[in-house]
Design an enzyme around this catalytic site. Structure first.
Site, PDB file in Angstrom:
ATOM      1  N   SER A   1       0.836  -1.198   0.000  1.00 51.93           N
ATOM      2  CA  SER A   1       0.000   0.000   0.000  1.00 51.93           C
ATOM      3  C   SER A   1       0.871   1.248   0.000  1.00 51.93           C
ATOM      4  CB  SER A   1      -0.850  -0.024   1.267  1.00 51.93           C
ATOM      5  OG  SER A   1      -1.475   1.224   1.475  1.00 51.93           O
TER       6      SER A   1
ATOM      7  N   TYR B   1      -2.221  -1.197  10.771  1.00 52.45           N
ATOM      8  CA  TYR B   1      -2.439  -1.718   9.412  1.00 52.45           C
ATOM      9  C   TYR B   1      -1.244  -1.388   8.515  1.00 52.45           C
ATOM     10  CZ  TYR B   1      -3.823  -1.857   4.564  1.00 52.45           C
ATOM     11  OH  TYR B   1      -3.816  -2.100   3.209  1.00 52.45           O
TER      12      TYR B   1
ATOM     13  N   LYS C   1       1.934  -3.830   6.545  1.00 50.22           N
ATOM     14  CA  LYS C   1       2.354  -3.834   5.129  1.00 50.22           C
ATOM     15  C   LYS C   1       3.865  -3.626   5.037  1.00 50.22           C
ATOM     16  CE  LYS C   1      -1.590  -4.673   3.372  1.00 50.22           C
ATOM     17  NZ  LYS C   1      -1.837  -5.975   2.744  1.00 50.22           N
TER      18      LYS C   1
HETATM   19  P1  NAD Z   1     -11.102  -7.085   0.828  1.00 48.37           P
HETATM   20  O1  NAD Z   1     -11.375  -7.103   2.288  1.00 48.37           O
HETATM   21  O2  NAD Z   1     -12.235  -6.839  -0.094  1.00 48.37           O
HETATM   22  O3  NAD Z   1     -10.395  -8.455   0.396  1.00 48.37           O
HETATM   23  C1  NAD Z   1      -9.565  -9.196   1.257  1.00 48.37           C
HETATM   24  C2  NAD Z   1     -10.040 -10.648   1.217  1.00 48.37           C
HETATM   25  O4  NAD Z   1      -9.185 -11.435   2.044  1.00 48.37           O
HETATM   26  C3  NAD Z   1     -11.459 -10.835   1.736  1.00 48.37           C
HETATM   27  O5  NAD Z   1     -12.184 -11.596   0.801  1.00 48.37           O
HETATM   28  C4  NAD Z   1     -11.281 -11.597   3.060  1.00 48.37           C
HETATM   29  O6  NAD Z   1     -12.368 -12.455   3.299  1.00 48.37           O
HETATM   30  C5  NAD Z   1      -9.985 -12.322   2.808  1.00 48.37           C
HETATM   31  N1  NAD Z   1      -9.186 -12.665   3.997  1.00 48.37           N
HETATM   32  C6  NAD Z   1      -8.758 -11.832   4.992  1.00 48.37           C
HETATM   33  N2  NAD Z   1      -7.998 -12.515   5.871  1.00 48.37           N
HETATM   34  C7  NAD Z   1      -7.924 -13.796   5.415  1.00 48.37           C
HETATM   35  C8  NAD Z   1      -7.279 -14.976   5.876  1.00 48.37           C
HETATM   36  N3  NAD Z   1      -6.551 -14.988   6.990  1.00 48.37           N
HETATM   37  N4  NAD Z   1      -7.418 -16.114   5.157  1.00 48.37           N
HETATM   38  C9  NAD Z   1      -8.157 -16.128   4.021  1.00 48.37           C
HETATM   39  N5  NAD Z   1      -8.787 -15.051   3.545  1.00 48.37           N
HETATM   40  C10 NAD Z   1      -8.675 -13.896   4.225  1.00 48.37           C
HETATM   41  O7  NAD Z   1      -9.925  -6.032   0.593  1.00 48.37           O
HETATM   42  P2  NAD Z   1      -9.327  -5.445  -0.760  1.00 48.37           P
HETATM   43  O8  NAD Z   1      -9.641  -4.005  -0.822  1.00 48.37           O
HETATM   44  O9  NAD Z   1      -9.666  -6.319  -1.898  1.00 48.37           O
HETATM   45  O10 NAD Z   1      -7.774  -5.549  -0.417  1.00 48.37           O
HETATM   46  C11 NAD Z   1      -6.970  -6.640  -0.854  1.00 48.37           C
HETATM   47  C12 NAD Z   1      -5.547  -6.437  -0.362  1.00 48.37           C
HETATM   48  O11 NAD Z   1      -5.054  -5.205  -0.874  1.00 48.37           O
HETATM   49  C13 NAD Z   1      -5.432  -6.334   1.164  1.00 48.37           C
HETATM   50  O12 NAD Z   1      -4.241  -6.991   1.556  1.00 48.37           O
HETATM   51  C14 NAD Z   1      -5.339  -4.853   1.410  1.00 48.37           C
HETATM   52  O13 NAD Z   1      -4.636  -4.555   2.580  1.00 48.37           O
HETATM   53  C15 NAD Z   1      -4.563  -4.398   0.183  1.00 48.37           C
HETATM   54  N6  NAD Z   1      -4.785  -2.971  -0.144  1.00 48.37           N
HETATM   55  C16 NAD Z   1      -6.062  -2.497  -0.291  1.00 48.37           C
HETATM   56  C17 NAD Z   1      -6.266  -1.147  -0.586  1.00 48.37           C
HETATM   57  C18 NAD Z   1      -7.664  -0.585  -0.703  1.00 48.37           C
HETATM   58  O14 NAD Z   1      -7.811   0.630  -0.578  1.00 48.37           O
HETATM   59  N7  NAD Z   1      -8.697  -1.390  -0.965  1.00 48.37           N
HETATM   60  C19 NAD Z   1      -5.174  -0.306  -0.753  1.00 48.37           C
HETATM   61  C20 NAD Z   1      -3.889  -0.821  -0.615  1.00 48.37           C
HETATM   62  C21 NAD Z   1      -3.707  -2.166  -0.306  1.00 48.37           C
HETATM   63  C1  WQD Z   2      -9.640   9.755   0.639  1.00 48.30           C
HETATM   64  C2  WQD Z   2      -9.848  11.258   0.850  1.00 48.30           C
HETATM   65  C3  WQD Z   2     -10.239  11.852   3.139  1.00 48.30           C
HETATM   66  C4  WQD Z   2     -14.096   9.808   3.483  1.00 48.30           C
HETATM   67  C5  WQD Z   2      -7.133   4.711   2.952  1.00 48.30           C
HETATM   68  C6  WQD Z   2      -6.063   4.024   3.744  1.00 48.30           C
HETATM   69  C7  WQD Z   2      -4.944   3.570   2.862  1.00 48.30           C
HETATM   70  C8  WQD Z   2      -5.480   2.725   1.694  1.00 48.30           C
HETATM   71  C9  WQD Z   2      -6.652   3.355   1.023  1.00 48.30           C
HETATM   72  C10 WQD Z   2      -5.178   0.402   2.170  1.00 48.30           C
HETATM   73  C11 WQD Z   2      -9.133  11.798   2.084  1.00 48.30           C
HETATM   74  C12 WQD Z   2     -11.450  12.166   2.288  1.00 48.30           C
HETATM   75  C13 WQD Z   2     -12.892  10.311   3.013  1.00 48.30           C
HETATM   76  C14 WQD Z   2     -15.162  10.704   3.805  1.00 48.30           C
HETATM   77  C15 WQD Z   2     -13.763  12.536   3.123  1.00 48.30           C
HETATM   78  N1  WQD Z   2      -5.915   1.434   2.122  1.00 48.30           N
HETATM   79  N2  WQD Z   2     -12.733  11.651   2.831  1.00 48.30           N
HETATM   80  N3  WQD Z   2     -14.938  12.044   3.605  1.00 48.30           N
HETATM   81  O1  WQD Z   2      -7.399   7.737   3.682  1.00 48.30           O
HETATM   82  O2  WQD Z   2      -6.417   8.087   1.360  1.00 48.30           O
HETATM   83  O3  WQD Z   2      -6.557   5.824   2.292  1.00 48.30           O
HETATM   84  O4  WQD Z   2      -7.623   3.783   1.966  1.00 48.30           O
HETATM   85  O5  WQD Z   2      -4.012   0.272   2.053  1.00 48.30           O
HETATM   86  O6  WQD Z   2      -4.045   2.847   3.639  1.00 48.30           O
HETATM   87  O7  WQD Z   2      -5.575   4.928   4.725  1.00 48.30           O
HETATM   88  O8  WQD Z   2      -8.627   6.933   1.599  1.00 48.30           O
HETATM   89  O9  WQD Z   2     -10.946   6.989   0.786  1.00 48.30           O
HETATM   90  O10 WQD Z   2     -10.524   7.108   3.271  1.00 48.30           O
HETATM   91  O11 WQD Z   2      -9.934   9.069   1.839  1.00 48.30           O
HETATM   92  O12 WQD Z   2     -13.607  13.750   2.961  1.00 48.30           O
HETATM   93  O13 WQD Z   2     -16.231  10.296   4.257  1.00 48.30           O
HETATM   94  O14 WQD Z   2     -11.240  11.507   1.072  1.00 48.30           O
HETATM   95  O15 WQD Z   2     -10.033  12.839   4.112  1.00 48.30           O
HETATM   96  O16 WQD Z   2      -8.699  13.102   1.769  1.00 48.30           O
HETATM   97  P1  WQD Z   2      -7.214   7.265   2.307  1.00 48.30           P
HETATM   98  P2  WQD Z   2     -10.095   7.465   1.899  1.00 48.30           P
END
Ligand code: NAD
Ligand code: WQD
Length: 334
Positions: free
Chosen positions: A124, A148, A152
């Protein structure tokens, strides 16, 4: 290739399974469904008209993971499975450290045991902390503000050390920026439980009338309009990035930003959503959210240079596709 996709029933994992199947790969999903639904696996098969093998397993369970590696000739692993809610990670740090780190170690160990040499990890942009923008892969990582983010950064270090000691084990660390959007079919997308924390799902639920209005967290940041700036990336672009990263994976550890390189403010996103969908999104400005950074976006040039990958879909497509999924989504009383 035969790819084990952990967390393949989740938001990014399900779109990546579609992209892998469309690129001709076979997919084995391992997901414990703690944040997803079994039906999504059926929907992946419906969209692609291809079969998927599904295991409902927790990938922190080394015996269950061993069965997967024994039953299948796996060529590569994409490890999405993880807990991802930033706020919850502050409340339940042990759950986050245990789930995210143990799962990564269990899978890496199985890879070494069964000579599986390709490992792609969901990292991330949060690992950059409050660095200068744009974020570049060569930057020294700064501490994040929550468990969290630390999971990562730790997983990145663990996988890097394992690859150093085992030169045939190849690792791609993909740092995602802000994934939004959904598959064009409107059949899979992001369906968070309860009130969303992230901006786009909040906006789509306001548009649907499920929530009254968006609360914009601060308009006094040092950005063009004062609201927070992020690098939103369409989940299908992200999914395609995984396929290329896996296909082009060579020995060693490779780190890539998966972002567009473009910053969009909260108010710009609201405007784009209204324009894309012809729906008004009422909002009010409220106080800043604790832990938020004013602005971050990717330097996305390395992925383009080395993988030939860049994001193609713009913010209008992201808003249109997010809304199509939300309007189709029948969960939680709708
Ligand atoms: P998500 O929660 O939709 O998907 C994660 C999946 O993993 C889910 O289906 C959950 O049931 C499964 N899971 C969790 N723990 C598990 C375990 N121990 N064993 C088996 N399955 C398990 O999330 P997502 O948004 O699709 O994110 C996927 C990956 O990408 C995550 O590792 C997340 O941290 C990373 N990521 C997400 C974002 C984002 O903003 N969505 C940003 C950066 C990184
Ligand atoms: C985006 C912008 C808020 C909600 C998070 C995690 C990051 C990554 C992605 C996994 C910001 C603003 C938001 C609302 C708002 N996940 N906002 N009103 O915080 O950039 O990232 O998700 O790795 O680790 O921290 O994403 O979508 O929460 O916010 O004004 O109700 O929208 O302040 O500027 P963020 P977000």
């Amino acid at each position: 290739m035969n790819i084990l996709v952990t967390g393949g029933a989740g938001y990014i994992g399900s779109h990546t399974c579609v992209a892998l199947l469309e690129a001709g790969h076979s997919v084995i999903i391992a997901d414990n469904l703690c944040n997803s639904k079994r039906e999504t696996v059926e929907t992946i098969m419906q969209i692609t008209n291809k079969e998927v093998t599904f295991y409902e397993v927790d990938v922190t369970n080394s015996e269950a993971v061993d069965v997967l590696f024994r039953n299948h000739k796996i060529d590569g692993v994409i490890h999405f499975a993880g807990l991802k809610a930033v706020g919850e990670s502050v409340e339940k740090p042990l759950d986050y450290y245990y789930n995210n780190i143990v799962s990564t170690m269990v899978l890496a160990k199985a890879c070494l045991t069964y000579s599986v040499n390709k490992f792609v990890f969901s990292s991330s942009a949060t690992v950059y902390g409050d660095n200068e923008v744009p974020f570049v892969e060569t930057m020294r990582l700064l501490p994040t503000t929550n468990p969290y983010g630390e999971t990562k950064a730790m997983c990145e270090r663990i996988l890097t050390d394992i690859a150093k000691a085992n030169p045939s084990f190849s690792v791609s660390l993909l740092r995602y920026f802000n994934p939004v959007g959904a598959h064009e079919s409107g059949l899979i997308g992001e369906a968070p439980n309860g009130i969303p924390n992230n901006l786009m799902p909040y906006v789509t639920q306001v548009a649907k009338g499920k929530l009254e209005k968006l609360r914009v967290f601060g308009n006094d940041y040092p950005t063009a309009d004062g609201t927070g700036v992020r690098d939103y990336i369409h989940v299908l672009d992200l999914a395609e990035g995984h396929v290329v990263a896996l296909e082009k994976l060579t020995e060693g550890v490779h780190v890539y930003n998966l972002g567009t390189g473009q910053g969009t403010s909260v108010l710009e996103l609201v405007k784009a959503f209204e324009e894309a969908n012809g729906i008004e999104v009422p909002y009010e400005i409220v106080a800043r959210r604790a832990g938020d950074i004013a602005s971050f976006y990717a330097d996305a040039s390395k992925a383009k240079r080395e993988l030939g990958w860049s994001a193609k879909r713009d913010i209008i497509a992201m808003c249109r596709d997010s809304w199509r999924f939300e309007s189709n989504n029948k969960t939680e009383g709708f």
